[in-house]
Design an enzyme around this catalytic site. Structure first.
Site, mmCIF file in Angstrom:
data_model
loop_
_atom_site.group_PDB
_atom_site.id
_atom_site.type_symbol
_atom_site.label_atom_id
_atom_site.label_comp_id
_atom_site.label_asym_id
_atom_site.label_seq_id
_atom_site.Cartn_x
_atom_site.Cartn_y
_atom_site.Cartn_z
ATOM 1 C CE1 TYR A 30 45.100 41.492 45.820
ATOM 2 C CE2 TYR A 30 45.633 43.348 44.390
ATOM 3 C CZ TYR A 30 44.764 42.324 44.781
ATOM 4 O OH TYR A 30 43.578 42.141 44.112
ATOM 5 C CB CYS A 31 49.988 37.534 46.913
ATOM 6 S SG CYS A 31 51.201 37.569 48.249
ATOM 7 N NE ARG A 32 45.895 32.831 52.945
ATOM 8 C CZ ARG A 32 46.695 32.540 53.986
ATOM 9 N NH1 ARG A 32 48.008 32.653 53.839
ATOM 10 N NH2 ARG A 32 46.188 32.151 55.139
ATOM 11 N N GLY A 41 51.650 38.596 51.088
ATOM 12 C CA GLY A 41 52.757 39.482 50.759
ATOM 13 C C GLY A 41 53.996 38.772 50.270
ATOM 14 C CG LEU A 74 43.991 40.527 49.410
ATOM 15 C CD1 LEU A 74 42.966 39.704 48.632
ATOM 16 C CD2 LEU A 74 43.565 41.985 49.461
#
Length: 273
Positions: free
Chosen positions: A66-68, A70, A95
């Site tokens: 995951y990241c901020r 996607g 997120l």
């Protein structure tokens, strides 16, 4: 081989149903982003470093990246799939779409209170002391809160009593762990040790004390503590120096995941009225 996508609702259910040691949760954001907020138990490898650090990941385990938003994690999942990882998953929306509990702090946060290279007896003693401190915190807060919030705080204190009993039971089965009337006896907990890997009691009250007068605030505070604890135990499991310590930290992380799920259910029930 291709990666697959997973939405946040599906990801929450997927994570809740799994044990700590059968998957990897991978955060590919930058250091500052991770320290500000991350999913509990996430291994942090910035995307720019991932190619050189693939050896830190087990290709036989599913990896949920995951990241901020996607986008970076989609690139990470594609890289993993291309390198032979059998189940590479991207958290779609990242997120920004996630509404579950998060933890905070850099990768080494809390390890001074619960060293990953400690023997099982020391781990159990330190963990029991943190549970006891949080239980006292909830009980003290309940004595000063309005009735509805006080009832929830007392219930959270009961969660900690249950966890202390489980730790004491584990101590009795662990060679070298002496179980006394005040819990496992091995080493002293630092006086400024955090409550389950998060803030100290004084730090938490300074920031969030007024929230404990409101039932929603009580449950959200409890989820914060459990998320921090899950994060700490999961990171300790990843750094453990022996199979025994790794298994113990993994079991503690699974316990905290259960607590977090129970608190989420209470919050859902509160929202439904």
């Amino acid at each position: 081989m291709q990666y697959r996508g997973m939405g946040p609702e599906q990801a929450r259910s997927w994570l809740a149903a799994r044990r700590q040691d059968d998957h990897t949760l991978l955060d590919v954001r930058q250091d500052g982003e991770y320290a500000q907020a991350h999913l509990p138990g996430a291994l942090h490898i910035p995307l720019g470093d991932l190619d050189g650090r693939l050896g830190e990941l087990d290709p036989g385990r599913p990896v949920l990246a995951y990241c901020r938003s996607g986008s970076r994690s989609a690139a990470a999942a594609a890289m993993l799939a291309a390198r032979g990882f059998g189940d590479a998953i991207n958290l779609e929306g990242g997120l920004l779409a996630w509404e579950g509990a998060v933890a905070a702090g850099h990768g080494g946060a809390g390890l001074r209170a619960l060293p990953a290279d400690g023997d099982p007896a020391l781990v159990l003693a330190r963990a029991w002391s943190m549970e006891a401190a949080l239980g006292r915190f909830y009980a003290d807060a309940a004595a000063q809160a309005p009735p509805e919030a006080a009832a929830l705080l007392s219930r959270l204190a009961g969660f900690e009593e249950h966890h202390k009993a489980r730790l004491l039971e584990q101590c009795r089965r662990t060679p070298g762990c002496a179980a006394g009337t005040d819990g496992p006896q091995a080493g002293a907990t630092p006086p400024d040790a955090p409550l389950e890997g998060g803030l100290t009691a004084a730090e938490f009250l300074a920031l969030h004390g007024p929230d404990l007068a409101d039932p929603r605030g009580v449950l959200e505070a409890g989820m914060m503590f459990e998320a921090q604890a899950l994060d700490l135990y999961a990171r300790c499991a990843a750094r453990a120096g022996s199979p025994e310590a790794r298994a113990l930290f993994g079991a503690l992380a699974d316990e905290e995941r259960g607590h977090l799920k129970a608190l989420g259910s209470l919050l859902d029930r509160l929202d439904r009225g």
